[in-house]
Design a protein around this motif. Structure first.
Motif, short mmCIF file in Angstrom:
data_model
loop_
_atom_site.label_atom_id
_atom_site.label_comp_id
_atom_site.label_asym_id
_atom_site.label_seq_id
_atom_site.Cartn_x
_atom_site.Cartn_y
_atom_site.Cartn_z
N GLY A 126 0.60 -1.02 -0.29
CA GLY A 126 0.28 -0.15 -0.02
C GLY A 126 0.89 1.16 0.24
N PRO A 127 -0.28 1.89 -0.27
CA PRO A 127 1.40 3.95 -0.42
C PRO A 127 0.99 4.60 0.48
CG PRO A 127 -0.87 4.23 -2.02
CD PRO A 127 -0.85 2.15 -1.50
N VAL A 128 -0.33 4.22 1.88
CA VAL A 128 -0.15 4.50 3.06
C VAL A 128 0.46 3.91 3.66
CG1 VAL A 128 -1.85 6.41 4.45
CG2 VAL A 128 -1.92 6.12 1.78
N GLY A 129 0.99 4.66 4.76
CA GLY A 129 1.71 3.05 5.78
C GLY A 129 2.52 2.63 5.69
N ARG A 130 3.02 2.57 4.55
CA ARG A 130 4.07 1.47 4.01
C ARG A 130 5.56 1.46 5.15
NH1 ARG A 130 5.95 3.27 -1.83
NH2 ARG A 130 6.24 5.61 -1.87
N VAL A 131 5.92 0.41 5.31
CA VAL A 131 7.06 0.60 6.65
C VAL A 131 8.07 0.09 5.02
CG1 VAL A 131 8.14 -1.08 7.46
CG2 VAL A 131 5.31 -0.10 8.22
N LEU A 132 9.20 0.64 5.12
CA LEU A 132 10.62 0.77 3.88
C LEU A 132 11.24 0.20 4.86
CD1 LEU A 132 9.75 3.45 2.05
CD2 LEU A 132 9.00 1.23 1.35
N GLU A 133 12.47 -0.82 4.56
CA GLU A 133 13.80 -0.97 5.74
C GLU A 133 15.23 -0.56 4.24
OE1 GLU A 133 15.45 -4.01 7.13
OE2 GLU A 133 15.80 -4.93 5.38
N THR A 134 15.62 0.54 4.47
CA THR A 134 16.41 1.37 4.33
C THR A 134 18.34 1.39 4.87
OG1 THR A 134 14.82 3.40 3.33
CG2 THR A 134 16.70 3.10 2.64
N SER A 135 18.92 1.08 3.34
CA SER A 135 20.57 1.07 3.85
C SER A 135 21.32 2.28 2.89
CB SER A 135 20.96 -0.12 3.10
OG SER A 135 19.72 -1.50 3.82
N TRP A 136 21.68 2.66 4.07
CA TRP A 136 22.66 4.24 3.25
C TRP A 136 23.92 4.03 3.06
CZ3 TRP A 136 19.42 8.51 2.41
CH2 TRP A 136 18.69 8.68 3.17
N ARG A 137 24.75 4.21 3.06
CA ARG A 137 26.21 5.03 2.75
C ARG A 137 26.48 6.34 3.49
NH1 ARG A 137 25.69 3.93 -2.53
NH2 ARG A 137 26.11 1.75 -2.47
N PRO A 188 28.93 9.61 5.26
CA PRO A 188 29.82 9.94 4.78
C PRO A 188 31.68 9.55 5.47
CG PRO A 188 28.64 11.63 5.61
CD PRO A 188 28.13 10.37 6.05
N SER A 189 31.05 8.29 6.39
CA SER A 189 32.74 7.88 7.06
C SER A 189 32.57 6.57 5.84
CB SER A 189 32.28 7.87 8.38
OG SER A 189 31.31 6.64 8.32
N SER A 190 31.57 7.30 4.49
CA SER A 190 31.77 4.75 4.14
C SER A 190 31.42 3.43 5.15
CB SER A 190 32.94 5.01 3.35
OG SER A 190 33.38 5.71 2.98
N LYS A 191 30.67 4.00 6.13
CA LYS A 191 29.96 2.78 7.13
C LYS A 191 28.93 2.72 6.16
CE LYS A 191 32.76 3.57 10.49
NZ LYS A 191 33.23 3.23 12.16
N SER A 192 28.07 1.44 6.21
CA SER A 192 26.57 1.03 6.00
C SER A 192 25.37 1.18 7.31
CB SER A 192 26.58 -0.40 5.28
OG SER A 192 26.93 -0.02 3.95
N MET A 193 24.54 1.72 6.73
CA MET A 193 23.04 2.27 7.92
C MET A 193 22.75 1.48 7.52
SD MET A 193 24.46 5.84 9.28
CE MET A 193 24.38 6.45 7.50
N HIS A 194 21.75 1.27 8.24
CA HIS A 194 20.23 0.21 8.20
C HIS A 194 19.56 1.04 8.65
CE1 HIS A 194 19.87 -3.40 5.89
NE2 HIS A 194 19.76 -3.68 6.04
N CYS A 195 17.52 1.53 8.75
CA CYS A 195 16.81 1.79 9.11
C CYS A 195 15.48 1.25 8.41
CB CYS A 195 17.12 3.50 8.92
SG CYS A 195 17.04 4.11 7.53
#
Length: 74
Positions: free
Chosen positions: A54-65, A67-74
């Motif tokens: 669904g477009p409303v209330g959807r939950v996403l898992e995101t992986s980020w880089r 600035p220190s080049s370490k990966s983050m999960h949220c």
């Protein structure tokens, strides 16, 4: 654009993101509203996975880089 907290194991990091895009706002928002496509246009995003339907209330898992080049999960 403001501060965005990223939590990982009870630790928070704050960062600012600011970019200038030479396009009409409607064009930009139409493009970025598809957050699952973010890895194609935003180099700090490694991946986005939709966890709920669904477009409303959807939950996403995101992986980020970070600035220190370490990966983050949220």
């Amino acid at each position: 654009m403001g501060h965005h907290p990223i939590s990982r194991r009870n630790k928070s990091q704050m960062f600012d993101i600011s970019i200038e895009i030479d396009r009409p706002a409607q064009t930009v928002f139409r493009h970025i509203e598809d957050i699952e496509a973010a890895p194609a246009w935003y180099s700090a995003v490694q991946s986005v996975a939709k966890l709920t339907a669904g477009p409303v209330g959807r939950v996403l898992e995101t992986s980020w880089r970070s600035p220190s080049s370490k990966s983050m999960h949220c």
